[in-house]
Write a protein that holds these residues in place. Structure first.
Motif, short mmCIF file in Angstrom:
data_model
loop_
_atom_site.label_atom_id
_atom_site.label_comp_id
_atom_site.label_asym_id
_atom_site.label_seq_id
_atom_site.Cartn_x
_atom_site.Cartn_y
_atom_site.Cartn_z
N ARG A 273 -2.98 -13.80 -59.08
CA ARG A 273 -3.46 -15.10 -58.60
C ARG A 273 -2.39 -16.15 -58.86
NH1 ARG A 273 -8.50 -14.58 -62.51
NH2 ARG A 273 -6.65 -14.11 -63.75
N GLN B 297 -18.43 -6.12 -54.77
CA GLN B 297 -18.31 -6.48 -53.34
C GLN B 297 -19.54 -7.27 -52.88
OE1 GLN B 297 -15.37 -5.76 -51.72
NE2 GLN B 297 -14.88 -5.20 -53.82
N LYS C 276 -24.37 -17.85 -54.99
CA LYS C 276 -23.25 -18.80 -54.90
C LYS C 276 -23.44 -19.98 -55.85
CE LYS C 276 -21.15 -20.46 -50.96
NZ LYS C 276 -20.92 -20.62 -49.50
N VAL D 49 -15.83 -12.15 -44.76
CA VAL D 49 -15.36 -12.03 -43.37
C VAL D 49 -15.25 -10.55 -43.03
CG1 VAL D 49 -13.52 -12.60 -41.75
CG2 VAL D 49 -14.09 -14.19 -43.63
N GLU E 145 -20.07 -10.44 -51.98
CA GLU E 145 -19.90 -11.30 -50.80
C GLU E 145 -19.94 -10.46 -49.53
OE1 GLU E 145 -17.98 -11.28 -53.49
OE2 GLU E 145 -17.55 -13.32 -54.17
N LYS E 146 -19.20 -9.35 -49.57
CA LYS E 146 -19.15 -8.47 -48.41
C LYS E 146 -20.52 -7.87 -48.12
CE LYS E 146 -16.84 -4.27 -46.77
NZ LYS E 146 -15.78 -3.26 -47.04
N TRP F 195 -17.11 -17.31 -56.12
CA TRP F 195 -17.50 -16.87 -54.77
C TRP F 195 -16.24 -16.79 -53.91
CZ3 TRP F 195 -21.49 -14.96 -52.09
CH2 TRP F 195 -21.42 -15.00 -50.69
N ARG F 196 -16.06 -15.63 -53.24
CA ARG F 196 -14.86 -15.41 -52.43
C ARG F 196 -15.26 -15.36 -50.97
NH1 ARG F 196 -13.83 -9.95 -55.65
NH2 ARG F 196 -16.00 -9.93 -54.97
N GLU F 197 -15.06 -16.48 -50.30
CA GLU F 197 -15.48 -16.58 -48.90
C GLU F 197 -14.73 -15.55 -48.04
OE1 GLU F 197 -18.09 -18.55 -48.11
OE2 GLU F 197 -18.02 -17.61 -46.12
N ASP F 198 -13.48 -15.28 -48.40
CA ASP F 198 -12.69 -14.35 -47.58
C ASP F 198 -13.27 -12.93 -47.59
OD1 ASP F 198 -11.82 -14.37 -50.34
OD2 ASP F 198 -10.22 -13.01 -49.74
N LYS F 199 -14.00 -12.60 -48.64
CA LYS F 199 -14.60 -11.26 -48.71
C LYS F 199 -15.81 -11.15 -47.79
CE LYS F 199 -12.15 -9.49 -52.00
NZ LYS F 199 -11.37 -8.31 -51.69
#
Lengths: 547, 547
Positions: A312, B528, B292, B317, B530-531, B311-315
Motif C-alpha cells: 500500500r 472477499q 460498510k 466491480v 465486497e465481491k 471497504w474496498r469499492e474496487d473489489k
C-alpha cells in the motif's frame, strides 16, 4: 548408528567440501587475532570486481542485473565467493548452494538475452534463506542433527530434498538466486546460534560475539555481505536480534503478510502467537525491495494464512512531523551504556529534525503480562515437540534451550488452559491498542536487547523483542552506531536489580564489545509495514553522519 | 434458590411486561391456525404509516431519517410496535429495549434539528442484536438461565448492565437505534433456537418451523420486519441458517472484518476457528449498508482481532461474465426437493444471463476432513465451558446441545492435540485454496442446509455451512423461492444413505413446509465480502420474477 557428534561433524565436513578449493582460506585467524572480518579484511580475498559487486546495495544490484549491465552469473559468483569466505570465518552456512545458484543465474542470463526482459523484480539478486525454508536439492535441518537427510525428521518422506516452501518458490519466481541456507540453533527457540553441525555462528563485525539468533546465520552472512538479501523468521526476536547484532536492517512484519506456508517450524500448530517471515538486509531499501516483491506474487493465493493486503503505497506517505514514543526499559534488564547512547542520540536527532518524541511508559503490568503469556505459549506442549526432535539423534539441548525447555518434556497444558491464555492475550492486545490509540504515536523507538550484541550463553532478557510478537506489531531494526570502548564504558557500582539484569550487565565488557554494532527497533502498530519502512528511512536520514 | 424453570419464567414475564399494553395482542393463534404472520396478518395490527415505514428497506429508511423526512422517533416507534407483535407470535426477543430506543431516537432527532446533520450513516435506523452483544441497560443471557442478571455468569461483575460490546458502541456511534436483543439457544451451539427463557423461536413465514439458530431471534424478528437490520454471529452457520430459514439475506464475513471485541461467547479463547459477526437483513443493500458503516468506524482501532481492511469499492466491480461453481451434495444428507429446485433454477437463470456455471466437486475427503476437524475444535475443552454455564442454574442442555456436548463435561484435549488439529486445518485450507485457484471460480453456489428450514429437533446435518467456517470464507445467503407443496413433493421410495440423511428427509413434509422460504448461499474466498455482496446482487437480479 553414529553419535550426534559424529553425524554433526560429517555434515560439517560436507558443507566445507561444498566450498571450491580456490575459495578456501589458507588459515583461519582466531577471533582475538581478527575480530572484524568486514571491509578491508575480507576484501583482500576478493577481486576488485567482486568487491564492487558485493558492496553494492540490493536495489542497485537489481538495477544492474535486470538491465543486463551485470550478468546474474557474475553477481552470483561474487556473492558465493564472499559467502564461502564468510562461512569459514563465521560458521554461518548449513548449505552452500553455489553450484545450483550459478546454474540458476546462467538460466536467468539466458532468459534476459532471449527475451530482453528480466524474470522478475529480483532478477539475478543473490539471496539466502534461514535453514527452516525448504529448498530443492538440499535438506532442512533446522539445527537438529536428527533432521539431517530427512524431511522434518522423517527419513522416508518423499518430499526430502525436493519440496520447496512457498517463500522459496515465490523468490525463485521473482528471479532471485538462492546462494545458501544459513545456520540456526536447534528448534530456533534461542537468541544465539550454535548447534552440533556448524558450532557457533559469530558476528562478522566482532567474532568475539555471537551472531545472535535464531536467524543467526543470516545475520552473520549478511553482516559479511555474502548475500544481498536474507530471509529469517521471528517469534520472539529471531529476525530482529541477528539484524541488530550484525549491524543490519531487519523487518518483522505482522502475521499474514509474508508466506510461511511449507516452511519447517517448531511447535507447529501453536497458533496463539505466530512466527512471521521477514527480510534482513544492509539497507531499508533492501527490505522494501524484498517485501514488496514477495507481496507482488499475491502470496494469499497460495498461503491460507496470508491476507489479501498488497503493498500500500499510500501507507508509506508520512506527515512531515512525526510523533515518536521512546521506551527505555522493559523492567527486567536495564539497557547497557551503548544502547542507552543509541536511544539518547536517536531521540535528540529526531527532535532536532522537528519530530516530537514522548516518553512511552505503559503500565509495568503490560510488560509483565506479555512476557508471562509468551513464555506460557512457548510451553504449551511442555517442550514435547522440541525434545522429540532432539531425541532423534540424542543430542542434548544447547544451554538456552535447556534453560527454557528443560532436558525432557514436561506435561502439556490442556485445551482449557490454552484458551484461557488466548483470552488473556486478546485482553492485553486490546489494552495496548487502547493505550496506543489514546497516545497517538506513529512509532515507538525501543531497544532490541539490553546489550548491543550477545556473548554466547549470556543473553538473558528477551523482553525488548517479545512484546512485539505477542502484540503482533510491525518492527524495523535500524543500526545506529558502534560500540566505542572509549565512550561506552561500564557504569561503576551498577547494582543489578535481578539475576537477568546481572547477567546482561556482566556480559557487557567494553573491551570485548568494542566495534560491535548498536541498533534500535522502530515499532509500529499491526500491519503497518509500509509506514514503518518509511519511518525507518526518516530515522536513517536524521542519523546520517553519526557513527 | 428458585429452579431454572421458575427463573426462566420470571424473565419471560419481565420481557412480556416490557411490551406496552396497547401493543399486546388480544390472543395468540396457534401455529396451525396462523402459519405465516408476515404481510396482511401482521399489517392488521399496524397503522398504515407504521406499515409503510416497516416495509421500507434499510437503505431507504436512512435516506428518510438522515434527511429529516422521517423522524427517528416515528421510525423507531413503528419498528418497536412491529417487534412487539413479532415477539408475541414468535418468541424472538430476550430484551425489548423500546423505552431506551425511543429516548435515543429523540436525541437523534434533536441532534439533526440542532446541527442539520445526521449523527452518522445509520442515523435513526432501528436495529437488533443477538443476545450475545452487551448493551447498557440490560444483561446478556446468551440463552442461559444462569446468566440472567449477571455479566457472563458472574453476578458480582461491575460491568453487569452497563458494559457495551464494541459492535454495540460502533452502531450507536453510527446513529443506529437498538430496539431489541434477540433470542438464542443456550451456548449458541445449535441450529435451532429454544431455551428456558422464551421457549422456541419460530419462523415468521411458517410458525410450524423453527427460526433456526443460533441467531434465531434475529431471523424471526427480521422475517417479521420488526427490525431493519440485525446482527448475528456465525461459527458453523449461525448467521446463515436463520437468514435462510426466514427468507432473509445474511452475510458471514471472514474473520477480522467485523468487531467481535467485548461480546460474550462460548468457549472463549478457542482460536482455531473463530466465530464471526455478520449482518442479516431483508436485502443485499441492507447488508452492505451495515457492513460498510461498521467498517467506516475503523474497528481495527478498537478490536485487536480486526484487520485494517476498509471497504474496498474496487473489489465490488465485477466482470460482466462470472464463473460459478455449483456444489450440490455434502456427502452426508442429500438436499431435499425444494433445495434441489433452488439450485437448479439458480444455475439455469445464471446460465441464461450469460454466466458460466461449472460443477464444484472437490474430493469427498475435503468435506469429511473439514467436518471432522470442526467437530474436534468444538470439543477442545470437552464441553467444560458450556456445562459450567448450564450448571449455574441447573438447566439441562437442549437436545442438540446434549447431542453434541453430552450431559456433562468430557476430558479436554491437550495442547499437543490442539496443535495437531491446527496443522490439519491449515493443510485443508491450503488444499482447498489450491483447488479453488486452479478452478478459477468467482463464487460457489451452495445449499445452506439440506432442508429449506428445520422442524425443531430434526436438524441433523450442518455440513453445508461448516466448511465455510473452517475455511474462513465469505458467504452471502440469498432467498430464492418458497416451498410450494404442489411443486416440491417428496421423492417416493427415497433410500436415505445414513441416519442424518434419514432424519433430514423425514423432517421434510411438503404439507408442513408449505410456504417456507428456500435460500442458497454464495461462497467466496477469504476476505472477499465486497465481491460477494456484488455477486449477490447479480444473483438477485437473475432471479427477479421467480418465486
Amino acid at each position: 548408528m553414529s553419535t550426534y557428534l559424529e553425524r554433526g561433524a560429517a555434515r560439517r565436513a560436507e558443507i566445507d567440501a561444498a566450498i571450491p578449493e580456490e575459495w578456501r582460506l589458507p588459515s583461519i585467524p582466531s577471533p582475538s587475532e581478527q575480530r572484524d572480518i568486514t571491509g578491508p579484511y575480507i576484501w583482500q580475498f576478493l577481486t576488485s570486481r567482486e568487491k564492487e559487486i558485493t558492496e553494492t546495495e540490493a536495489e542497485a544490484i537489481v538495477q544492474n542485473t535486470t538491465s543486463g549491465t551485470w550478468t546474474a552469473v557474475e553477481v552470483t559468483r561474487a556473492f558465493c565467493h564472499r559467502a564461502a569466505i564468510a562461512h569459514q570465518l563465521l560458521n554461518c552456512l548449513h548449505a552452500p548452494l553455489f553450484t545450483a545458484a550459478l546454474a540458476s543465474a546462467a538460466e536467468l542470463d539466458a532468459h534476459l538475452a532471449a527475451t530482453g526482459s528480466p524474470v522478475g523484480p529480483l532478477h539475478g539478486l543473490p539471496i539466502s534463506l534461514k535453514d527452516q525454508f525448504h529448498v530443492a536439492g538440499t535438506d532442512t535441518s533446522m539445527g537438529y542433527v536428527g533432521w539431517i537427510g530427512t524431511f522434518e525428521g522423517n527419513a522416508d518422506d518423499p518430499r526430502t530434498g525436493v519440496f520447496e516452501s512457498e517463500l522459496t518458490s515465490a523468490l525463485r519466481g521473482l528471479g532471485a538466486v538462492i546462494v545458501a541456507k544459513t545456520s540456526v540453533p536447534p528448534s530456533l527457540m534461542a537468541g544465539e546460534t550454535r548447534n552440533y553441525i556448524v558450532g557457533s555462528t559469530l558476528s562478522a563485525r566482532n567474532r568475539l560475539l555471537s551472531a545472535g539468533g535464531s536467524s543467526g546465520g543470516e545475520g552473520a552472512l549478511l553482516g559479511a555481505r555474502g548475500s544481498a538479501l536474507g530471509w529469517g523468521t521471528d517469534i520472539g526476536g529471531s529476525v530482529r536480534i541477528p539484524a541488530a547484532f550484525n549491524g543490519l536492517y531487519g523487518l518483522k512484519p505482522s502475521t499474514g503478510r509474508m508466506p510461511y506456508e511449507g516452511a519447517a517450524n517448531s511447535m507447529d500448530g501453536q497458533n496463539s502467537v505466530l512466527s512471521v517471515v521477514g527480510p534482513l538486509g544492509n539497507s531499508v531499501s533492501a527490505l522494501r525491495l524484498g517485501f514488496k516483491a514477495v507481496l507482488s506474487t499475491r502470496p494469499w493465493e497460495r498461503d491460507p494464512l496470508c491476507l489479501e493486503i498488497p503493498w500500500r503505497e499510500d501507507k508509506a506517505v508520512l506527515p512531515s512531523k512525526l510523533r515518536f514514543g521512546v521506551w527505555k526499559d522493559d523492567g527486567v534488564a536495564r539497557v547497557t551504556p551503548p544502547v542507552q547512547r543509541a536511544l539518547d542520540v536517536t531521540v535528540m536527532k529526531l527532535q532536532a529534525a522537528g519530530h516530537e518524541v514522548v516518553r512511552w511508559a505503559p503500565a509495568p503490568e503490560f510488560q509483565e503480562e506479555i512476557t508471562a503469556l509468551l513464555a506460557q505459549v512457548w510451553a504449551f506442549d511442555g517442550g514435547a515437540d522440541i525434545h522429540r526432535a532432539l531425541g532423534l539423534s540424542g543430542e542434548p539441548p544447547i544451554p538456552p534451550i535447556e534453560a527454557a525447555f528443560g532436558t525432557s518434556a514436561r506435561p502439556a497444558m490442556d485445551a482449557g488452559q490454552v484458551a484461557a491464555v488466548n483470552v488473556r492475550i486478546r485482553k492485553v492486545r486490546k489494552g495496548y491498542l487502547y493505550w496506543w490509540q489514546s497516545r497517538g504515536v506513529d512509532a515507538i523507538i525501543a531497544p532490541v536487547a539490553p546489550v548491543p550484541a550477545a556473548r554466547e550463553g549470556m543473553y538473558a532478557d528477551y523482553g525488548y523483542t517479545m512484546w512485539v510478537n505477542l502484540l503482533d506489531y510491525a518492527s524495523v531494526v535500524v543500526p545506529v552506531s558502534k560500540v566505542d570502548k572509549g565512550f561506552d564504558g561500564v557504569v561503576e557500582g551498577y547494582e543489578p536489580r535481578n539475576e537477568q539484569d546481572r547477567i546482561c550487565w556482566e556480559s557487557y565488557d567494553p573491551e570485548i564489545f568494542d566495534g560491535a554494532p548498536i541498533a534500535l527497533q522502530l515499532v509500529g502498530q499491526r500491519l503497518q509495514e509500509e509506514k514503518m519502512l518509511a519511518i525507518a528511512d526518516v530515522v536513517v536520514e536524521v542519523l546520517k553522519g553519526y557513527e
